[in-house]
Design an enzyme around this catalytic site. Structure first.
Site, PDB file in Angstrom:
ATOM      1  N   VAL A 111      -1.131  -0.933  -4.535  1.00 45.53           N
ATOM      2  CA  VAL A 111      -0.865  -1.585  -5.818  1.00 45.53           C
ATOM      3  C   VAL A 111      -0.446  -3.038  -5.595  1.00 45.53           C
ATOM      4  O   VAL A 111      -0.827  -3.936  -6.344  1.00 45.53           O
ATOM      5  CB  VAL A 111       0.217  -0.828  -6.625  1.00 45.53           C
ATOM      6  CG1 VAL A 111       0.567  -1.561  -7.911  1.00 45.53           C
ATOM      7  CG2 VAL A 111      -0.247   0.594  -6.940  1.00 45.53           C
ATOM      8  N   CYS A 112       0.316  -3.279  -4.529  1.00 38.75           N
ATOM      9  CA  CYS A 112       0.880  -4.613  -4.265  1.00 38.75           C
ATOM     10  C   CYS A 112      -0.169  -5.723  -4.254  1.00 38.75           C
ATOM     11  O   CYS A 112       0.016  -6.758  -4.911  1.00 38.75           O
ATOM     12  CB  CYS A 112       1.677  -4.613  -2.968  1.00 38.75           C
ATOM     13  SG  CYS A 112       3.058  -3.438  -2.976  1.00 38.75           S
TER      14      CYS A 112
END
Length: 187
Positions: A46-47
């Site tokens: 996700v980062c």
């Protein structure tokens, strides 16, 4: 205790920015708006989508006089390695701050100590170094740079216009409210 309206605690950290390692401290925040954007770790899932979204909107933040600080408990060396190896992360022009000592993660109360990583925490800091917005997301929930831009604009408006507040869904140019006894029960 809430971090809202508290001053950012003293810190010194090394960041990777535009091919260089730079030092960052609380002194760098004075006189301008800042966003601290904590994320769990480099080389994850996700980062990079969040950091890439911020990179795509960085020029808009800069127009508002806002510096972005992406922060994880990784080192500045790891940030450079990720920057050099990922097309999404290569777009980043804002400082990627290393927090391997957990100083910032503890100061902003986002450290997941048992895992050694930070929660997805977003903090908007005013030119006096005081925190005006705090948002914490669970690890699997990515954030949206456009929504953050809207919130920064609202924080800047309220800061520049004492006595006015921004209602829900407020966007730049929309009407604001001036709280008073005459307004009670009228909304």
């Amino acid at each position: 205790m809430s971090l809202i309206n508290t001053e950012v605690k003293p810190f010194k950290a090394t960041a990777y920015k535009n091919g260089q390692f730079i030092e960052v401290s609380e002194a760098d925040l004075k006189g301008k708006w800042s966003v601290f954007f904590f994320y769990p770790a480099d080389f994850t899932f996700v980062c990079p989508t969040e950091l890439g979204d911020l990179a795509d909107n960085y020029a808009e933040f800069q127009k508002l006089g806002v510096e972005i600080y992406g922060v994880s408990t990784d080192t500045h060396f790891t940030h450079k390695a990720w920057h050099d190896s990922s097309e999404e992360i290569k777009k980043i022009e804002y400082p990627m701050v290393g927090d391997p000592t957990w100083t910032l993660s503890k100061n902003f109360e986002v450290l997941i100590e048992g895992e050694g990583v930070a929660d997805r925490g977003t903090f908007v800091v005013d030119p006096e170094g005081k925190i005006q917005i705090v948002e914490i997301n669970a690890g699997g929930i990515g954030r949206d740079a456009q929504e953050l831009l809207r919130k920064v604009k609202a924080a800047q408006y309220v800061h520049a216009h004492p006595g006015e507040v921004c209602p829900a869904k407020w966007k730049e140019g929309d009407a604001t409210l001036s709280p008073s006894i005459d307004l009670v029960g009228k909304i």
